[in-house]
Scaffold this motif. Sequence first.
Motif, PDB file in Angstrom:
ATOM      1  N   ARG A   1       0.571  -1.311   0.199  1.00  0.00           N
ATOM      2  CA  ARG A   1      -0.273   0.448   0.088  1.00  0.00           C
ATOM      3  C   ARG A   1       0.973   1.425   0.129  1.00  0.00           C
ATOM      4  O   ARG A   1       0.239   2.046  -0.235  1.00  0.00           O
ATOM      5  CB  ARG A   1      -0.894   0.241   1.242  1.00  0.00           C
ATOM      6  N   PHE A   2       2.461   1.175   0.285  1.00  0.00           N
ATOM      7  CA  PHE A   2       3.136   2.540  -0.079  1.00  0.00           C
ATOM      8  C   PHE A   2       3.444   2.871  -1.033  1.00  0.00           C
ATOM      9  O   PHE A   2       4.503   3.190  -1.278  1.00  0.00           O
ATOM     10  CB  PHE A   2       3.621   2.342   1.875  1.00  0.00           C
ATOM     11  N   GLU A   3       3.776   1.569  -2.197  1.00  0.00           N
ATOM     12  CA  GLU A   3       4.573   1.098  -2.854  1.00  0.00           C
ATOM     13  C   GLU A   3       4.592   2.867  -3.494  1.00  0.00           C
ATOM     14  O   GLU A   3       5.758   3.193  -3.984  1.00  0.00           O
ATOM     15  CB  GLU A   3       4.243  -0.122  -3.785  1.00  0.00           C
ATOM     16  N   HIS A   4       3.739   3.898  -3.528  1.00  0.00           N
ATOM     17  CA  HIS A   4       4.160   5.377  -4.168  1.00  0.00           C
ATOM     18  C   HIS A   4       4.983   6.384  -3.179  1.00  0.00           C
ATOM     19  O   HIS A   4       4.584   7.435  -3.666  1.00  0.00           O
ATOM     20  CB  HIS A   4       2.400   5.523  -4.940  1.00  0.00           C
ATOM     21  N   ASN A   5       4.618   6.144  -2.326  1.00  0.00           N
ATOM     22  CA  ASN A   5       6.090   6.645  -1.374  1.00  0.00           C
ATOM     23  C   ASN A   5       7.832   7.011  -1.586  1.00  0.00           C
ATOM     24  O   ASN A   5       7.681   5.706  -2.337  1.00  0.00           O
ATOM     25  CB  ASN A   5       5.589   6.860  -0.430  1.00  0.00           C
ATOM     26  N   ARG A   6       7.949   8.105  -1.920  1.00  0.00           N
ATOM     27  CA  ARG A   6       9.317   8.405  -2.088  1.00  0.00           C
ATOM     28  C   ARG A   6      10.206   7.532  -1.137  1.00  0.00           C
ATOM     29  O   ARG A   6      10.942   6.293  -1.752  1.00  0.00           O
ATOM     30  CB  ARG A   6       9.964   9.601  -2.391  1.00  0.00           C
ATOM     31  N   TRP A   7      10.008   7.248  -0.077  1.00  0.00           N
ATOM     32  CA  TRP A   7      11.180   6.637   0.841  1.00  0.00           C
ATOM     33  C   TRP A   7      10.597   4.668   0.798  1.00  0.00           C
ATOM     34  O   TRP A   7      10.979   3.795   1.048  1.00  0.00           O
ATOM     35  CB  TRP A   7      10.459   6.466   2.203  1.00  0.00           C
ATOM     36  N   PHE A   8       9.641   4.165   0.198  1.00  0.00           N
ATOM     37  CA  PHE A   8       9.083   2.901  -0.473  1.00  0.00           C
ATOM     38  C   PHE A   8      10.746   2.296  -0.836  1.00  0.00           C
ATOM     39  O   PHE A   8      11.537   2.776  -1.819  1.00  0.00           O
ATOM     40  CB  PHE A   8       7.957   2.396  -1.070  1.00  0.00           C
TER      41      PHE A   8
END
Length: 118
Positions: free
Chosen positions: A39-46
């Motif tokens: 669910r966090f794959e589109h965040n920069r820190w992923f």
Amino acid sequence: MILAAGQPDAPLLELFLAATAGNVLGAVVNFVLGRFLLRFEHNRWFPVSPANRQRAEALFNRYGRLVLLFSWLPVIGDPLTLAAGLLRTPLPVFLLYVTIGKAARYAVLLWAYTTLAG
């Protein structure tokens, strides 16, 4: 009473089932973490880039879900189970292959133990 495998009256079936179940449950934790992280794959820190995810997905799809039979291997087993969750492998399929692989490992270990100790 819990008996160690080195004791002559150790309940081998119970040891086999406990070891297999414990290992499968550990793999399920990795699987769930993979699903949760998606669910966090589109965040920069992923930690996984979309390109790397696509590459992993292609490899997983190329070799199929049968690679989960090798989830018992040191070093690569945990990443395999994490990738399975990340790539949305159906849970029943995941459980089938992981359980077969881990049970086979413990079956071989118990066979070797009983053969060499007996």
